[in-house]
Design an enzyme around this catalytic site. Structure first.
Site, short mmCIF file in Angstrom:
data_model
loop_
_atom_site.label_atom_id
_atom_site.label_comp_id
_atom_site.label_asym_id
_atom_site.label_seq_id
_atom_site.Cartn_x
_atom_site.Cartn_y
_atom_site.Cartn_z
N ASN A 121 -66.40 1.46 18.49
CA ASN A 121 -64.98 1.50 18.15
C ASN A 121 -64.48 0.07 17.95
OD1 ASN A 121 -65.11 4.25 18.67
ND2 ASN A 121 -64.24 4.08 20.70
N CYS A 127 -62.26 -11.50 30.08
CA CYS A 127 -63.07 -10.44 29.48
C CYS A 127 -64.28 -10.14 30.35
CB CYS A 127 -63.52 -10.85 28.07
SG CYS A 127 -64.67 -9.68 27.32
N HIS A 150 -68.63 -4.81 21.08
CA HIS A 150 -69.49 -3.92 21.85
C HIS A 150 -69.37 -2.50 21.32
CE1 HIS A 150 -65.69 -2.74 23.70
NE2 HIS A 150 -66.32 -1.74 24.29
N CYS A 152 -67.94 -10.87 28.52
CA CYS A 152 -68.44 -12.21 28.23
C CYS A 152 -69.49 -12.59 29.29
CB CYS A 152 -67.29 -13.22 28.25
SG CYS A 152 -66.21 -13.14 26.80
#
Length: 360
Positions: free
Chosen positions: A175, A73, A188, A76
């Site tokens: 979203n 990711c 996020h 992170c």
């Protein structure tokens, strides 16, 4: 609140928002050691004369990161030998320029001068806002003090981005869920600083202006008063009310309004800021309990445009949250009527959704 600004390896700006009590960060330690090529956005705005809308062509976004595994990711923190977009082993809230923006100039370059009414894509800006460094903690499980920090970040970015030449509308949103189209699962959101007023707020403000001329009243205020006195209220606080709107387009749709007429996020007072997280987290918990699962949603702030001539005086800040999930395992698709004619057809009564959410 003034965040700490630093730069990523390719020149993009990153801003660090820390909770009270955290020791001050050393900017020298916040170095991005990745070898990244410079990002040069290649966006183009084209006008649909029949629809009266601007369309953004941003072909470079085809190559953006898409659903990487958790151990890769990019949102992170950087630790255990893994370098990410956030060059620190931990963080509270950060905002940074999107590596694959729909708008914006080259990182570090000043926005272009405003030379007329035609919007320039390089005058806008797209930012990512990370709510927590914990990959597995969605917004609904953030503590109220972290939600307050996120709200402060939204307000600060709205003020700063709205002051940039060429920006006309600042749009923070989140979203959540694969059904919505999320490409990164880390908690996020994003902020788009548009070089024009987007179609939806533009239509709303046009209706508000017409109502003002006809009645002398603010249509936002009239509708909020009606909803607060009606049967579709989900959660009511001293300063905020969340309700399912009478003409909800989506299977699940909740609007959250401050009671005091407020144009935008920077204009929220202390009482409104203190209560927001409590009411909003209550709403999110009810939404996840609706189908006993994490509900995919879009949560979008509607606020005043930057320019007075765009209807700023009559605008009212509010949050609109909606989900495409109409039942467990079933999605409301925008099919022929919605996508072809622009006419929404809802499968559920808003009053029934409000009653269920209140009872949860």
């Amino acid at each position: 609140m003034s965040p700490l600004p630093t730069r990523l390896a390719d020149g993009r700006e990153i801003l660090w928002f820390d909770e009270p009590g955290r020791p001050p960060r050393d900017p020298v330690a916040l170095v991005d050691h990745r070898d990244l090529p410079r990002v040069v956005p290649a966006s183009e705005l084209r006008y649909d004369a029949l629809a009266g809308e601007w369309i953004t062509i941003a072909a470079h976004r085809q190559d953006r990161t898409y659903q990487p595994p958790p151990d890769q990711c990019p949102l992170c923190p950087s630790r255990d030998g893994k370098l990410t977009e956030i060059p620190a082993p931990s963080y509270d809230v950060v905002a940074f320029e999107n590596r694959f923006p729909s708008f914006g100039s080259a990182p570090g370059a000043p926005p272009p001068p405003v030379t007329g009414d035609a919007p320039a894509p390089e005058a806008g800006r797209c930012e990512v806002v990370c709510f927590t460094d914990d990959h597995g903690t969605p917004f609904v499980r953030l503590p109220p003090e972290r939600v307050r920090l996120v709200l402060e970040a939204w307000a600060q970015r709205t003020a700063e981005l709205g002051a940039r030449p060429g920006v006309r509308y600042v749009f923070p949103f989140e979203n959540r869920g694969a059904e919505i189209g999320v490409t990164l699962s880390h908690p996020h959101g994003q902020i788009y600083a548009y070089p024009y007023v987007p179609p939806f707020p533009e239509r709303m403000l046009s209706r508000v202006a017409a109502h003002r001329v006809a009645t002398g009243e603010n249509l936002f205020d009239v509708l909020l008063a009606r909803e607060r006195a009606g049967e579709r209220v989900v959660v009511a606080g001293e300063h905020w009310t969340a309700f399912v709107p009478r003409a909800a387009r989506w299977p699940v749709e909740v609007h959250l309004y401050p009671h005091r007429p407020t144009p935008d996020l920077p204009a929220l007072d202390e009482a409104q800021r203190a209560e927001f997280g409590l009411v909003y987290l209550d709403v999110l918990r009810r939404l996840d309990a609706l189908y006993d699962d994490e509900l995919p949603y879009v949560a979008a702030w509607q606020q005043a445009p930057v320019r007075p001539g765009d209807g700023r005086a009559d605008a009212r800040l509010h949050l609109r949250l909606h989900s495409v999930r109409r039942a467990p395992g079933k999605i409301k698709y925008l099919a022929g009527s919605e996508s072809g004619a622009g006419a929404f057809i809802s499968d559920v009564r808003p009053e029934a959704v409000a009653e269920r959410l209140r009872a949860l």
